[in-house]
Design a protein around this motif. Sequence first.
Motif, PDB file in Angstrom:
ATOM      1  N   SER A 165      62.655 -26.806 -36.909  1.00 37.79           N
ATOM      2  CA  SER A 165      62.499 -28.197 -36.228  1.00 37.79           C
ATOM      3  C   SER A 165      60.875 -28.616 -36.659  1.00 37.79           C
ATOM      4  CB  SER A 165      62.395 -28.502 -34.939  1.00 37.79           C
ATOM      5  OG  SER A 165      61.316 -29.375 -34.362  1.00 37.79           O
ATOM      6  N   LYS A 166      60.684 -29.741 -37.123  1.00 33.69           N
ATOM      7  CA  LYS A 166      59.327 -30.158 -37.188  1.00 33.69           C
ATOM      8  C   LYS A 166      58.934 -31.190 -36.590  1.00 33.69           C
ATOM      9  CE  LYS A 166      60.301 -32.674 -41.753  1.00 33.69           C
ATOM     10  NZ  LYS A 166      60.027 -31.997 -43.212  1.00 33.69           N
ATOM     11  N   ALA A 167      57.594 -31.485 -36.777  1.00 31.39           N
ATOM     12  CA  ALA A 167      57.073 -33.556 -36.399  1.00 31.39           C
ATOM     13  C   ALA A 167      56.171 -33.616 -36.985  1.00 31.39           C
ATOM     14  CB  ALA A 167      56.396 -33.267 -35.063  1.00 31.39           C
ATOM     15  N   SER A 168      56.800 -35.331 -38.128  1.00 32.42           N
ATOM     16  CA  SER A 168      56.043 -35.454 -38.611  1.00 32.42           C
ATOM     17  C   SER A 168      55.482 -37.112 -37.831  1.00 32.42           C
ATOM     18  CB  SER A 168      57.424 -35.781 -39.672  1.00 32.42           C
ATOM     19  OG  SER A 168      57.811 -34.925 -40.993  1.00 32.42           O
ATOM     20  N   GLU A 169      54.441 -37.390 -38.361  1.00 34.60           N
ATOM     21  CA  GLU A 169      53.827 -38.749 -38.394  1.00 34.60           C
ATOM     22  C   GLU A 169      54.937 -40.031 -39.002  1.00 34.60           C
ATOM     23  OE1 GLU A 169      49.391 -41.105 -37.648  1.00 34.60           O
ATOM     24  OE2 GLU A 169      49.245 -39.110 -38.670  1.00 34.60           O
ATOM     25  N   VAL A 170      54.678 -40.905 -38.087  1.00 36.84           N
ATOM     26  CA  VAL A 170      55.201 -42.020 -38.236  1.00 36.84           C
ATOM     27  C   VAL A 170      54.268 -42.869 -39.081  1.00 36.84           C
ATOM     28  CG1 VAL A 170      56.423 -44.532 -37.255  1.00 36.84           C
ATOM     29  CG2 VAL A 170      56.840 -42.142 -35.720  1.00 36.84           C
ATOM     30  N   ALA A 171      54.756 -43.717 -39.930  1.00 35.07           N
ATOM     31  CA  ALA A 171      54.085 -43.901 -41.097  1.00 35.07           C
ATOM     32  C   ALA A 171      54.330 -46.023 -40.909  1.00 35.07           C
ATOM     33  CB  ALA A 171      54.936 -44.108 -42.003  1.00 35.07           C
TER      34      ALA A 171
ATOM     35  N   VAL B 171      50.611 -32.058 -29.373  1.00 37.48           N
ATOM     36  CA  VAL B 171      52.037 -31.920 -28.694  1.00 37.48           C
ATOM     37  C   VAL B 171      53.033 -32.514 -29.589  1.00 37.48           C
ATOM     38  CG1 VAL B 171      52.939 -33.221 -26.865  1.00 37.48           C
ATOM     39  CG2 VAL B 171      50.418 -32.587 -26.592  1.00 37.48           C
ATOM     40  N   ALA B 172      53.392 -32.775 -30.413  1.00 34.01           N
ATOM     41  CA  ALA B 172      54.664 -33.313 -30.845  1.00 34.01           C
ATOM     42  C   ALA B 172      54.661 -31.654 -31.885  1.00 34.01           C
ATOM     43  CB  ALA B 172      54.469 -34.260 -32.367  1.00 34.01           C
ATOM     44  N   ASP B 173      54.170 -30.698 -32.144  1.00 36.40           N
ATOM     45  CA  ASP B 173      54.272 -30.281 -32.646  1.00 36.40           C
ATOM     46  C   ASP B 173      54.688 -28.477 -31.861  1.00 36.40           C
ATOM     47  OD1 ASP B 173      53.738 -30.891 -35.949  1.00 36.40           O
ATOM     48  OD2 ASP B 173      51.402 -29.770 -35.354  1.00 36.40           O
ATOM     49  N   PHE B 174      54.298 -28.663 -30.628  1.00 38.26           N
ATOM     50  CA  PHE B 174      54.808 -28.282 -28.973  1.00 38.26           C
ATOM     51  C   PHE B 174      56.257 -28.702 -28.801  1.00 38.26           C
ATOM     52  CE2 PHE B 174      55.023 -27.310 -24.449  1.00 38.26           C
ATOM     53  CZ  PHE B 174      55.394 -25.642 -24.887  1.00 38.26           C
ATOM     54  N   TYR B 175      55.739 -29.753 -29.007  1.00 36.48           N
ATOM     55  CA  TYR B 175      57.699 -30.597 -28.664  1.00 36.48           C
ATOM     56  C   TYR B 175      58.674 -30.177 -29.412  1.00 36.48           C
ATOM     57  CZ  TYR B 175      57.842 -33.191 -24.721  1.00 36.48           C
ATOM     58  OH  TYR B 175      57.749 -33.361 -23.616  1.00 36.48           O
ATOM     59  N   ALA B 176      58.252 -30.031 -30.847  1.00 36.54           N
ATOM     60  CA  ALA B 176      59.170 -29.984 -31.699  1.00 36.54           C
ATOM     61  C   ALA B 176      59.461 -27.838 -31.877  1.00 36.54           C
ATOM     62  CB  ALA B 176      58.129 -30.144 -33.245  1.00 36.54           C
ATOM     63  N   HIS B 177      58.525 -27.024 -31.435  1.00 33.96           N
ATOM     64  CA  HIS B 177      59.007 -25.902 -31.617  1.00 33.96           C
ATOM     65  C   HIS B 177      59.830 -25.459 -29.880  1.00 33.96           C
ATOM     66  CE1 HIS B 177      57.878 -21.629 -30.819  1.00 33.96           C
ATOM     67  NE2 HIS B 177      57.417 -22.154 -29.263  1.00 33.96           N
TER      68      HIS B 177
ATOM     69  N   ALA C  39      52.478 -42.117 -32.902  1.00 35.20           N
ATOM     70  CA  ALA C  39      53.608 -41.533 -32.718  1.00 35.20           C
ATOM     71  C   ALA C  39      54.250 -40.566 -33.574  1.00 35.20           C
ATOM     72  CB  ALA C  39      54.546 -42.482 -32.447  1.00 35.20           C
ATOM     73  N   PHE C  40      54.942 -40.078 -33.371  1.00 36.92           N
ATOM     74  CA  PHE C  40      55.710 -38.759 -34.472  1.00 36.92           C
ATOM     75  C   PHE C  40      57.062 -38.309 -33.753  1.00 36.92           C
ATOM     76  CE2 PHE C  40      50.819 -38.048 -33.818  1.00 36.92           C
ATOM     77  CZ  PHE C  40      51.094 -37.097 -35.205  1.00 36.92           C
ATOM     78  N   GLN C  41      58.059 -38.547 -35.197  1.00 35.71           N
ATOM     79  CA  GLN C  41      59.144 -37.911 -35.142  1.00 35.71           C
ATOM     80  C   GLN C  41      59.207 -36.577 -35.017  1.00 35.71           C
ATOM     81  OE1 GLN C  41      60.373 -41.449 -38.400  1.00 35.71           O
ATOM     82  NE2 GLN C  41      62.646 -41.157 -36.647  1.00 35.71           N
ATOM     83  N   VAL C  42      60.538 -36.066 -33.949  1.00 34.06           N
ATOM     84  CA  VAL C  42      60.348 -34.533 -33.845  1.00 34.06           C
ATOM     85  C   VAL C  42      61.901 -34.334 -34.397  1.00 34.06           C
ATOM     86  CG1 VAL C  42      61.207 -32.368 -32.805  1.00 34.06           C
ATOM     87  CG2 VAL C  42      58.892 -33.902 -32.015  1.00 34.06           C
ATOM     88  N   SER C  43      62.401 -33.305 -35.339  1.00 35.03           N
ATOM     89  CA  SER C  43      63.206 -33.604 -36.010  1.00 35.03           C
ATOM     90  C   SER C  43      63.760 -32.274 -36.254  1.00 35.03           C
ATOM     91  CB  SER C  43      63.694 -34.645 -37.708  1.00 35.03           C
ATOM     92  OG  SER C  43      62.522 -33.383 -38.593  1.00 35.03           O
TER      93      SER C  43
ATOM     94  N   ASP D  15      67.280 -36.379 -32.580  1.00 33.59           N
ATOM     95  CA  ASP D  15      65.976 -36.641 -32.674  1.00 33.59           C
ATOM     96  C   ASP D  15      64.958 -36.695 -31.457  1.00 33.59           C
ATOM     97  OD1 ASP D  15      67.174 -36.202 -35.259  1.00 33.59           O
ATOM     98  OD2 ASP D  15      68.181 -38.783 -34.972  1.00 33.59           O
ATOM     99  N   GLY D  16      63.486 -36.782 -31.986  1.00 35.14           N
ATOM    100  CA  GLY D  16      62.732 -36.946 -30.591  1.00 35.14           C
ATOM    101  C   GLY D  16      61.238 -37.914 -31.237  1.00 35.14           C
ATOM    102  N   LEU D  17      60.927 -38.123 -30.224  1.00 36.90           N
ATOM    103  CA  LEU D  17      59.957 -39.110 -30.103  1.00 36.90           C
ATOM    104  C   LEU D  17      58.746 -39.139 -29.390  1.00 36.90           C
ATOM    105  CD1 LEU D  17      58.552 -41.431 -32.380  1.00 36.90           C
ATOM    106  CD2 LEU D  17      59.125 -42.987 -30.069  1.00 36.90           C
ATOM    107  N   VAL D  18      57.463 -38.382 -30.007  1.00 30.80           N
ATOM    108  CA  VAL D  18      56.135 -38.148 -29.099  1.00 30.80           C
ATOM    109  C   VAL D  18      54.997 -39.161 -29.525  1.00 30.80           C
ATOM    110  CG1 VAL D  18      54.628 -36.367 -28.780  1.00 30.80           C
ATOM    111  CG2 VAL D  18      56.430 -35.686 -29.392  1.00 30.80           C
ATOM    112  N   PHE D  19      54.721 -39.888 -28.138  1.00 33.85           N
ATOM    113  CA  PHE D  19      54.095 -41.006 -28.736  1.00 33.85           C
ATOM    114  C   PHE D  19      52.418 -40.406 -27.746  1.00 33.85           C
ATOM    115  CE2 PHE D  19      57.360 -42.235 -25.876  1.00 33.85           C
ATOM    116  CZ  PHE D  19      56.651 -42.985 -25.022  1.00 33.85           C
TER     117      PHE D  19
END
Length: 288
Positions: A156-162, A99-105, A141-145, A126-130
């Motif tokens: 855009s890309k989604a990266s998991e929050v560490a 879902v985060a990858d789709f939001y980034a797209h 949670a994944f940050q969308v930049s 900046d986005g956050l999908v959780f």
Amino acid sequence: MTLVLAWQMMEGLAVVADTRFGSASRTVGEAGPKIFAVPIVLNKHGKSIETEKCRLPSMGFAFAGNVFAGQTTNGLASTCLQNLLVIEDFDDGPTVSEVADFYAHCAALVVNERRRWERTDIHLFDGLVFGRNTPASPAQAFQVSIEIDEEAVATSKASEVAWTTHGGLIAMGSGSAKVAEIIGKAREIASDASPTILSPLKILREVMDAPDVPSVAGCQQFAVATPSGVELRPGLRPVMYEMANSVPGNGPAAVLQQGLEYQILGFDMGDIGNVGGYFTGATHFASN
């Protein structure tokens, strides 16, 4: 602009943001939603015209930055996520990562469409999908930049929050530097004998009240990724206000009175009212 904070708690991953729309020089509104529940609906063709549906626990999306682009991205992505086609049997649906990858797209599509008409960087956010992959899974949670590449195209890309910075608290948007400053000062005065425990809601309130971050203000909005799905909850906050002294000539002309502020997304719950015979505040959080 906006400040979005996210952290892990016993009930699930929590996200809070302010409600102001605008910039440091211009306020557009004080009741602006920045956090959204994202319905996930699987559809399967059956014998009738209407599809069979399987409604999964909702996920969440939050953003900080350009309101037009952020809300349009959410509208596009969440609409598609309610129209997912299943070929065979219903399953667990898309993961939080997918879902985060789709939001980034969708974010890249929206920003590139906006840049067709106004080729500036004001459309970035900046986005956050959780949420959870399944009700029994831990919340993620994944940050969308979003960036503009050398060919002037938004990517855009989604990266998991560490969850390794600021003691497990992440911050997005204007006011992030102020958050780091508040945490740094708290660490300076903390000791093993007297540790400092900071509430993210209190941190957000401190930033909202800070004169050097005027774009972060209004009310607090809150969401939590529970096993049954992401919930957006009204905020309940005690406030002090002045009222006329009921006994003229006895004491000051005005006295302080404590009341309760009960709102959601910056709107007063009393003004919102009921839906038929149903009150719209089944849950709440203690706003700061």
